[in-house]
Design an enzyme around this catalytic site. Structure first.
Site, PDB file in Angstrom:
ATOM      1  N   CYS B  32      42.193  24.911  40.861  1.00 41.46           N
ATOM      2  CA  CYS B  32      43.488  24.506  40.291  1.00 41.46           C
ATOM      3  C   CYS B  32      44.564  24.542  41.374  1.00 41.46           C
ATOM      4  O   CYS B  32      44.970  25.627  41.813  1.00 41.46           O
ATOM      5  CB  CYS B  32      43.835  25.442  39.139  1.00 41.46           C
ATOM      6  N   CYS B  35      47.848  26.290  40.421  1.00 42.54           N
ATOM      7  CA  CYS B  35      47.672  27.751  40.382  1.00 42.54           C
ATOM      8  C   CYS B  35      47.901  28.346  41.775  1.00 42.54           C
ATOM      9  O   CYS B  35      48.483  29.424  41.921  1.00 42.54           O
ATOM     10  CB  CYS B  35      46.270  28.121  39.911  1.00 42.54           C
TER      11      CYS B  35
END
Lengths: 153, 110
Positions: B32, B35
């Protein structure tokens, strides 16, 4: 007519770009091309499986490379293989996970450590030291494919 | 040294629900990109708010049951807990100031 040979001989042409998607997954069509070429003994300079970038996909869905290769060897098309992957992945993925994973890899750069950055820059330099637009791993793979079959960077 | 704590299905109860401090829980994954953008801000908050707030991280790949329990449909998702209850939630990359504002609100009401 042998369409299989025309799409699996990676000594004659590159696999599909890592940006091409199947089932939402970037990279998967490329992996299948390499798998088919590996089965046909025509993989050339490419690599299939855990020691290549294929590992990112294989780890994400939870598949063993040999299991995928065995399925590829049965000769199914992209959709049949996608269906098999969805049925056999140890980590079935939701559409939002596939979208996020694909987006991550589309944009992924060599940001892990200085050595990797240097290796990446050296790879780009081999093709053309002026190509400052090559930033992501997918950029590099596309450039490598193009130059490996006569293209000029 | 990392100041954030790793949460899993075993320690979630003790570290989050039974905590006597507000807890910020970040649901994330290696694959991700957003993230990774958020991670440095969370580390900073964990250092700056040490002793007042816990900052915890849940890897959704390693802890699918926790992700399912909280209906995680996108990452990063930040869950804000106080007194053993889920109090607030944000999805996507959020600025450090906005996170701290939410944590301060929790600390006042906790």
């Amino acid at each position: 007519m042998s369409t299989t040979n025309s799409i699996t001989d990676l000594t004659q042409r590159p696999p599909r770009s890592p940006r091409v998607r199947l089932g939402g997954y970037v990279f998967l069509p490329r992996i299948l091309d390499k798998g088919r070429a590996s089965v046909a003994g025509k993989i050339g300079e490419y690599r299939f499986g855990a020691k290549s970038m294929d590992r990112h996909f294989l780890n994400f869905v939870g598949l063993e490379p040999d299991a995928l290769k065995n399925e590829i060897a049965k000769g199914g098309g992209d959709l049949e293989l996608l269906t098999w992957i969805q049925a056999n992945a140890k980590t079935p993925r939701q559409p939002w996970e596939i979208a996020a994973w694909s987006e991550y890899h589309l944009r992924r750069t060599p940001d892990s450590d200085a050595e990797t950055l240097t290796d990446f820059a050296d790879e780009v330099k081999k093709f053309n030291p002026l190509r400052e637009d090559i930033n992501t791993w997918f950029d590099l793979l596309d450039l490598d494919d193009y130059c490996s079959f006569g293209g000029k960077a | 040294m990392k100041q954030t704590i790793e949460i899993n299905e075993t320690n979630f109860e003790s570290e989050v629900l039974q905590s006597n401090q507000p807890v910020l829980v970040d649901f994330w994954a290696e694959w991700c990109g957003p993230c990774k953008m958020l991670a440095p801000a969370l580390e900073e908050i964990a250092v700056e708010q040490a002793g007042r707030v816990k900052v915890a991280k849940v890897n959704v790949d390693s802890n699918p049951a926790l992700a399912a329990r909280f209906g995680i449909q996108s990452i990063p998702t930040l869950l804000y807990f106080a007194d053993g209850e889920l109090k607030d939630k944000t999805i996507g990359v959020v600025g450090k100031r906005a996170i701290i504002a939410k944590l301060e609100k929790l600390a006042v009401t906790a």
